[in-house]
Design an enzyme around this catalytic site. Sequence first.
Site, PDB file in Angstrom:
ATOM      1  N   TYR A 170       0.819  -1.217   0.000  1.00 52.94           N
ATOM      2  CA  TYR A 170       0.000   0.000   0.000  1.00 52.94           C
ATOM      3  C   TYR A 170       0.853   1.268   0.000  1.00 52.94           C
ATOM      4  CZ  TYR A 170      -4.118  -2.853   0.260  1.00 52.94           C
ATOM      5  OH  TYR A 170      -5.095  -3.764  -0.060  1.00 52.94           O
ATOM      6  N   ARG A 187       1.403   1.863  -3.610  1.00 50.63           N
ATOM      7  CA  ARG A 187       0.185   2.369  -4.264  1.00 50.63           C
ATOM      8  C   ARG A 187      -0.083   3.807  -3.825  1.00 50.63           C
ATOM      9  NH1 ARG A 187      -4.828  -1.432  -3.649  1.00 50.63           N
ATOM     10  NH2 ARG A 187      -5.632   0.062  -5.166  1.00 50.63           N
ATOM     11  N   ASN A 235     -12.558   2.937  -5.934  1.00 51.25           N
ATOM     12  CA  ASN A 235     -11.144   3.318  -5.938  1.00 51.25           C
ATOM     13  C   ASN A 235     -10.725   3.875  -4.578  1.00 51.25           C
ATOM     14  OD1 ASN A 235     -11.273   2.596  -8.621  1.00 51.25           O
ATOM     15  ND2 ASN A 235     -11.390   4.697  -9.375  1.00 51.25           N
ATOM     16  N   VAL A 236      -9.458   3.716  -4.301  1.00 45.67           N
ATOM     17  CA  VAL A 236      -8.927   4.175  -3.005  1.00 45.67           C
ATOM     18  C   VAL A 236      -7.984   5.358  -3.183  1.00 45.67           C
ATOM     19  CG1 VAL A 236      -9.250   1.935  -1.873  1.00 45.67           C
ATOM     20  CG2 VAL A 236      -7.117   2.360  -3.124  1.00 45.67           C
ATOM     21  N   ASP A 237      -7.904   5.862  -4.432  1.00 43.31           N
ATOM     22  CA  ASP A 237      -7.137   7.099  -4.657  1.00 43.31           C
ATOM     23  C   ASP A 237      -8.061   8.293  -4.397  1.00 43.31           C
ATOM     24  OD1 ASP A 237      -7.726   6.174  -7.993  1.00 43.31           O
ATOM     25  OD2 ASP A 237      -8.557   7.995  -7.120  1.00 43.31           O
ATOM     26  N   HIS A 275     -14.630   1.137  -0.763  1.00 43.38           N
ATOM     27  CA  HIS A 275     -13.513   0.243  -0.425  1.00 43.38           C
ATOM     28  C   HIS A 275     -12.440   0.948   0.388  1.00 43.38           C
ATOM     29  CE1 HIS A 275     -14.560  -2.615  -4.008  1.00 43.38           C
ATOM     30  NE2 HIS A 275     -15.410  -2.735  -2.999  1.00 43.38           N
ATOM     31  N   CYS A 300      -8.473  -0.716  18.041  1.00 40.02           N
ATOM     32  CA  CYS A 300      -9.551   0.103  18.648  1.00 40.02           C
ATOM     33  C   CYS A 300     -10.450   0.770  17.628  1.00 40.02           C
ATOM     34  CB  CYS A 300      -8.913   1.168  19.561  1.00 40.02           C
ATOM     35  SG  CYS A 300      -8.147   2.543  18.682  1.00 40.02           S
ATOM     36  N   GLY A 347     -15.643   2.249 -15.879  1.00 37.90           N
ATOM     37  CA  GLY A 347     -14.313   1.665 -15.674  1.00 37.90           C
ATOM     38  C   GLY A 347     -14.255   0.618 -14.595  1.00 37.90           C
ATOM     39  N   LEU A 350     -13.919   0.432 -21.639  1.00 43.61           N
ATOM     40  CA  LEU A 350     -13.162   0.130 -22.871  1.00 43.61           C
ATOM     41  C   LEU A 350     -13.724  -1.096 -23.580  1.00 43.61           C
ATOM     42  CD1 LEU A 350      -9.363   0.346 -21.933  1.00 43.61           C
ATOM     43  CD2 LEU A 350     -10.628   1.853 -23.482  1.00 43.61           C
TER      44      LEU A 350
HETATM   45  N1  APR Z   1     -11.206   3.822 -19.711  1.00 46.82           N
HETATM   46  C1  APR Z   1     -12.318   3.129 -19.323  1.00 46.82           C
HETATM   47  N2  APR Z   1     -12.268   1.899 -18.760  1.00 46.82           N
HETATM   48  C2  APR Z   1     -11.048   1.362 -18.581  1.00 46.82           C
HETATM   49  C3  APR Z   1      -9.856   2.011 -18.952  1.00 46.82           C
HETATM   50  C4  APR Z   1      -9.975   3.295 -19.540  1.00 46.82           C
HETATM   51  N3  APR Z   1      -8.892   3.989 -19.933  1.00 46.82           N
HETATM   52  N4  APR Z   1      -8.795   1.189 -18.644  1.00 46.82           N
HETATM   53  C5  APR Z   1      -9.330   0.077 -18.090  1.00 46.82           C
HETATM   54  N5  APR Z   1     -10.675   0.169 -18.063  1.00 46.82           N
HETATM   55  C6  APR Z   1     -11.633  -0.805 -17.532  1.00 46.82           C
HETATM   56  C7  APR Z   1     -11.322  -2.245 -17.868  1.00 46.82           C
HETATM   57  O1  APR Z   1     -11.905  -2.606 -19.120  1.00 46.82           O
HETATM   58  C8  APR Z   1     -11.992  -2.972 -16.695  1.00 46.82           C
HETATM   59  O2  APR Z   1     -13.360  -3.226 -16.976  1.00 46.82           O
HETATM   60  O3  APR Z   1     -11.551  -0.719 -16.131  1.00 46.82           O
HETATM   61  C9  APR Z   1     -11.885  -1.968 -15.545  1.00 46.82           C
HETATM   62  C10 APR Z   1     -10.825  -2.335 -14.522  1.00 46.82           C
HETATM   63  O4  APR Z   1     -11.220  -3.545 -13.918  1.00 46.82           O
HETATM   64  P1  APR Z   1     -10.484  -4.018 -12.587  1.00 46.82           P
HETATM   65  O5  APR Z   1      -9.010  -3.942 -12.793  1.00 46.82           O
HETATM   66  O6  APR Z   1     -11.110  -5.313 -12.209  1.00 46.82           O
HETATM   67  O7  APR Z   1     -10.865  -2.883 -11.505  1.00 46.82           O
HETATM   68  P2  APR Z   1     -12.201  -2.723 -10.701  1.00 46.82           P
HETATM   69  O8  APR Z   1     -13.384  -3.141 -11.530  1.00 46.82           O
HETATM   70  O9  APR Z   1     -12.219  -1.343 -10.157  1.00 46.82           O
HETATM   71  O10 APR Z   1     -12.005  -3.768  -9.489  1.00 46.82           O
HETATM   72  C11 APR Z   1     -13.015  -3.783  -8.510  1.00 46.82           C
HETATM   73  O11 APR Z   1     -11.697  -5.346  -7.216  1.00 46.82           O
HETATM   74  O12 APR Z   1      -9.578  -5.914  -6.608  1.00 46.82           O
HETATM   75  C12 APR Z   1     -10.748  -5.351  -6.154  1.00 46.82           C
HETATM   76  O13 APR Z   1     -11.022  -3.774  -4.427  1.00 46.82           O
HETATM   77  C13 APR Z   1     -10.526  -3.925  -5.733  1.00 46.82           C
HETATM   78  O14 APR Z   1     -11.969  -2.007  -6.056  1.00 46.82           O
HETATM   79  C14 APR Z   1     -11.359  -3.120  -6.703  1.00 46.82           C
HETATM   80  C15 APR Z   1     -12.392  -4.116  -7.174  1.00 46.82           C
END
Ligand code: APR
EC number: 2.3.1.286
Length: 226
Positions: A52, A55, A86-88, A103, A114, A169, A196
């Site tokens: 982390y 990240r 997202n955690v950003d 998350h 605590c 995304g 995408l």
């Molecule tokens: N524009 C739009 N979509 C995009 C882009 C982009 N430039 N780049 C990637 N993607 C899409 C991919 O097609 C995919 O569907 O973003 C998604 C990323 O998927 P993951 O990597 O699985 O991320 P996420 O869906 O946020 O994961 C959910 O899983 O690991 C846990 O806690 C973690 O919050 C996270 C959760």
Amino acid sequence: MRITVLTGAGISAESGIRTFRASDGLWENHRIEDVATPEGFRRDPALVHRFYNQRRATAVRAQPNAAHRALARLARHHDLTLITQNVDDLHERGGSTEVIHMHGSLLGALCAACGCRWPAPLVMRAQDLCPSCGAPETRPDIVWFGEIPYHMEAIWAAVENAGIFAAIGTSGLVYPAAGLAQHARRNGAETIELNLVDSAVSRDFTQRRIGPATTVVPEWVDMLCS
Ligand code: APR
């Protein structure tokens, strides 16, 4: 009409933050059970903090992109509930003032003993002591696999009362986030997916906008705000 938006790692990809399941994704180089579970943290807290800390260093250097800024603009024209996996903090730095982090956040620290919370330092260490109870059990304030996401009551309400539900995304592989679109649709919302490629839950959406978030999200917001 309320618009409820769920974002995933894809909205921050063009800001240089790696997603999880792409070919160079975070889960390609780290085992989830080692760095994103309570058991992994108990087994090796130093490894989890290293993961982390890396990240967090990437996230603080990253800049919000046109998709983050477009959602901030959307909130100025509509009743928007923004939920992120997202955690950003790119939504906040892109101008969003109300963001539900289901998350958790890289910028938060939590005491596993605590429950005290405080702003995370850039580098957290396993031997750091809780500023409240003094226990050496400080962890990132991140929801790990097997733990209950934050703010679910508010999230279900925002989904059930949405006129439009959008997912941006996200791969649709992790629940309960992945089930929100179906729940919104069952409650009468129009559902749209911006990604995408297809996600695991594309069938739950009546509309799609395929392309990079920095293109399709501003276009979608322009349409809603015109
Ligand atoms: N524009 C739009 N979509 C995009 C882009 C982009 N430039 N780049 C990637 N993607 C899409 C991919 O097609 C995919 O569907 O973003 C998604 C990323 O998927 P993951 O990597 O699985 O991320 P996420 O869906 O946020 O994961 C959910 O899983 O690991 C846990 O806690 C973690 O919050 C996270 C959760």
